[in-house]
Each structure stands twice: as structure tokens, then as C-alpha cells.
Design an enzyme around this catalytic site. Structure first.
Site, PDB file in Angstrom:
ATOM      1  N   ALA A   1      -0.317  -8.304  19.700  1.00 29.14           N
ATOM      2  CA  ALA A   1       0.731  -8.950  18.894  1.00 29.14           C
ATOM      3  C   ALA A   1       2.090  -8.885  19.572  1.00 29.14           C
ATOM      4  O   ALA A   1       2.901  -9.795  19.419  1.00 29.14           O
ATOM      5  CB  ALA A   1       0.790  -8.287  17.516  1.00 29.14           C
TER       6      ALA A   1
ATOM      7  N   THR B   1      -4.446  -7.467  11.306  1.00 29.96           N
ATOM      8  CA  THR B   1      -5.206  -6.970  10.140  1.00 29.96           C
ATOM      9  C   THR B   1      -6.639  -7.481  10.191  1.00 29.96           C
ATOM     10  O   THR B   1      -6.878  -8.637  10.548  1.00 29.96           O
ATOM     11  CB  THR B   1      -4.504  -7.333   8.815  1.00 29.96           C
ATOM     12  OG1 THR B   1      -5.294  -6.864   7.724  1.00 29.96           O
ATOM     13  CG2 THR B   1      -4.232  -8.815   8.660  1.00 29.96           C
TER      14      THR B   1
ATOM     15  N   HIS C   1       0.824  -1.222   0.000  1.00 31.55           N
ATOM     16  CA  HIS C   1       0.000   0.000   0.000  1.00 31.55           C
ATOM     17  C   HIS C   1       0.855   1.268   0.000  1.00 31.55           C
ATOM     18  O   HIS C   1       0.371   2.336   0.347  1.00 31.55           O
ATOM     19  CB  HIS C   1      -0.950   0.008   1.214  1.00 31.55           C
ATOM     20  CG  HIS C   1      -2.035  -1.032   1.118  1.00 31.55           C
ATOM     21  ND1 HIS C   1      -2.896  -1.334   2.148  1.00 31.55           N
ATOM     22  CD2 HIS C   1      -2.400  -1.838   0.090  1.00 31.55           C
ATOM     23  CE1 HIS C   1      -3.740  -2.288   1.769  1.00 31.55           C
ATOM     24  NE2 HIS C   1      -3.456  -2.614   0.525  1.00 31.55           N
TER      25      HIS C   1
END
Ligand code: APR
Length: 237
Positions: free
Chosen positions: A218, A175, A107
Site C-alpha cells: 500500500a 484488509t 473496532h
């Protein structure tokens, strides 16, 4: 085990102080995603879009990698015989700052802008204005943040396609599995026989496609997994 693909999203950078896209109020630095992340928004009001990224750039440049980014680097360093590729949807540079290798920004990147006239890519840590002149082709007003907006093709897709079709282990971190094509990578990797893991704070949109779903921050869940994987692979070899 030979090839590992790690897909990261904005959740991996949340603990580095960078806001995720779809959390809470749905706003990003007080803007709706549709006002600053679409081709139409840029055509309508390039000055607004530039000012948004000018505000975001120093925030991202100051952020530091956290334990999850560092654990990916450790995996790459301790398992040098494996191909471990990072496919990131993030435009921040935290994988680079953590000294990871093989990073594919699908991206785009916050430290680049691209000339829509000649395609020249310019590294920039400074503000970019909508009336600036491209240093390559000298045309004015054509510089765009090198960020993939909704309505544009993601970058590095042929390399990613190859990686996914040769992947033994696919890991997604932070995500939501909402934005394609990245949300479809797990399906592609699985189709080619990969084992699939998700490390996310909450269940994501495509959770059912993952063999294992590890919920939590995470920075806590992924380093633990990375240590186990390193031990397991080193025991086998
Ligand atoms: N640890 C792990 N996961 C986390 C953490 C954390 N500390 N904090 C948040 N998350 C998870 C959330 O549960 C959420 O599912 O990260 C996910 C972030 O989802 P999104 O905000 O949708 O971000 P992302 O998936 O990266 O968005 C994809 O959308 O707007 C576009 O181009 C933009 O790259 C972006 C793409």
C-alpha cells in the site's frame, strides 16, 4: 465526485512494523486471536487479555505512519471540497499520527479503556490491570480495553451506514475482507452507485466485488493512485 469512504485494515499498518491479524503463523504476539479478542476470553481470563493489550499498547504507540497513511492525509488536504472519511478497523493511531481527519475507529482504540459498569471511557497510555477501580463510578474490576471483541457490536455504525449510502468512491486498503460487517461495506457502497477500489498485498476474500484491484504494498500503490486522483479532480474543477 463528492463523497469518498476509505476503509483501512491492518495491512495499511504492516509497513509501519505492526503485524497483520491473519498473516503467517496466525498468532499475534504469541497469542491466538480467540484467546485475546473475544468476549468469552475476556470473561474467562481478564488478566490475560489486559496483559496482552498492555504489551501491544507501547508497540502501537511507538509505530509511525507510512506513506499510505500520509497519502490519505494529502488527499484530504488537497481536495478540501470533498468529504473524505476514513473508516478504520485498526486500533492503532497511525491515521491520527499522520494528521488525517474524519477518522472512525469501528473496532475501538488502543489508547482507551471503557468501564463495563458505567460506560465511562478512559484515555490511557499506561498499563491497565484487571482489578483497577473506575475513576467515574468507583467500581472495581470492570475496566475493559476499548477494543471491539468478536461477539461485540462495532462502533460508529450509524455514521458509517450513512457514509456508505452517499458514497461516490469506496477505497479499501490492507484488509482481507473476512471480518463482517466491514467486509460487507464494499457491497453496500456499490449498491448505492460507488466505484470501488481495493489496494491490498494479496487478492482478498471479497475481491470480486471491487471494480479495480491493485495488488502490491500500500505504501507504493496508494500514494501513486492518490496523486492521480488529485490531478484528475483538480483538472475537472
Ligand atoms: N500493503 C497492502 N496490503 C497488505 C500489506 C501491505 N503492505 N501487508 C498485508 N496486507 C494485506 C494482506 O494481504 C491481508 O489481506 O492486509 C490484509 C490484512 O488482513 P487481516 O490480517 O485479516 O486484517 P484485517 O482485514 O484488518 O482484519 C480485520 O479482524 O481480527 C479482526 O478486529 C480485527 O480489525 C481486525 C479485523
Amino acid at each position: 465526485m463528492k463523497n469518498i469512504v476509505i476503509l483501512t485494515g491492518s495491512g495499511i499498518s504492516a509497513e509501519s512494523g505492526l503485524k497483520t491479524f491473519r498473516s503467517g503463523d496466525g498468532l499475534w504476539l504469541n497469542h491466538k486471536i480467540e484467546d485475546v479478542c473475544t468476549v468469552e476470553a475476556f470473561e474467562r481470563n481478564p488478566a490475560l487479555v489486559h496483559s496482552f493489550y498492555n504489551e501491544l499498547r507501547p508497540i502501537m504507540m511507538k509505530a509511525l505512519p507510512n506513506a499510505a497513511h500520509q497519502a490519505i492525509t494529502t488527499l484530504q488536504q488537497k481536495l478540501p471540497k470533498l468529504n473524505i472519511n476514513i473508516v478504520t478497523q485498526n486500533v492503532d493511531l497511525l491515521h491520527e499520527k499522520a494528521k488525517s481527519k474524519n477518522i472512525y475507529h469501528i473496532h475501538g482504540r488502543i489508547d482507551e479503556c471503557v468501564c463495563m459498569n458505567c460506560g465511562h471511557i478512559i484515555k490511557t497510555f499506561a498499563d491497565v490491570e484487571s482489578d483497577e477501580v473506575c475513576p467515574q463510578c468507583q467500581v472495581q474490576g470492570m475496566l475493559k480495553p476499548n477494543i471491539v471483541f468478536f461477539g461485540e457490536m462495532p462502533q460508529h455504525m450509524s455514521e458509517v451506514d450513512y457514509m456508505l449510502s452517499h458514497c461516490d468512491l469506496f477505497i479499501a486498503i490492507g484488509t482481507s475482507g473476512i471480518v463482517y460487517p466491514a467486509a460487507g461495506f464494499v457491497r453496500q457502497a456499490k449498491f448505492h452507485g460507488a466505484k470501488t477500489y481495493l489496494f491490498n498485498l494479496d487478492p482478498c476474500n471479497n475481491s470480486s466485488l471491487f471494480d479495480e484491484e491493485i495488488l502490491g504494498k500500500a505504501s507504493q500503490t496508494f500514494p501513486k493512485f492518490a496523486r492521480q486522483l488529485i490531478n484528475e479532480i483538480n483538472r475537472q474543477s
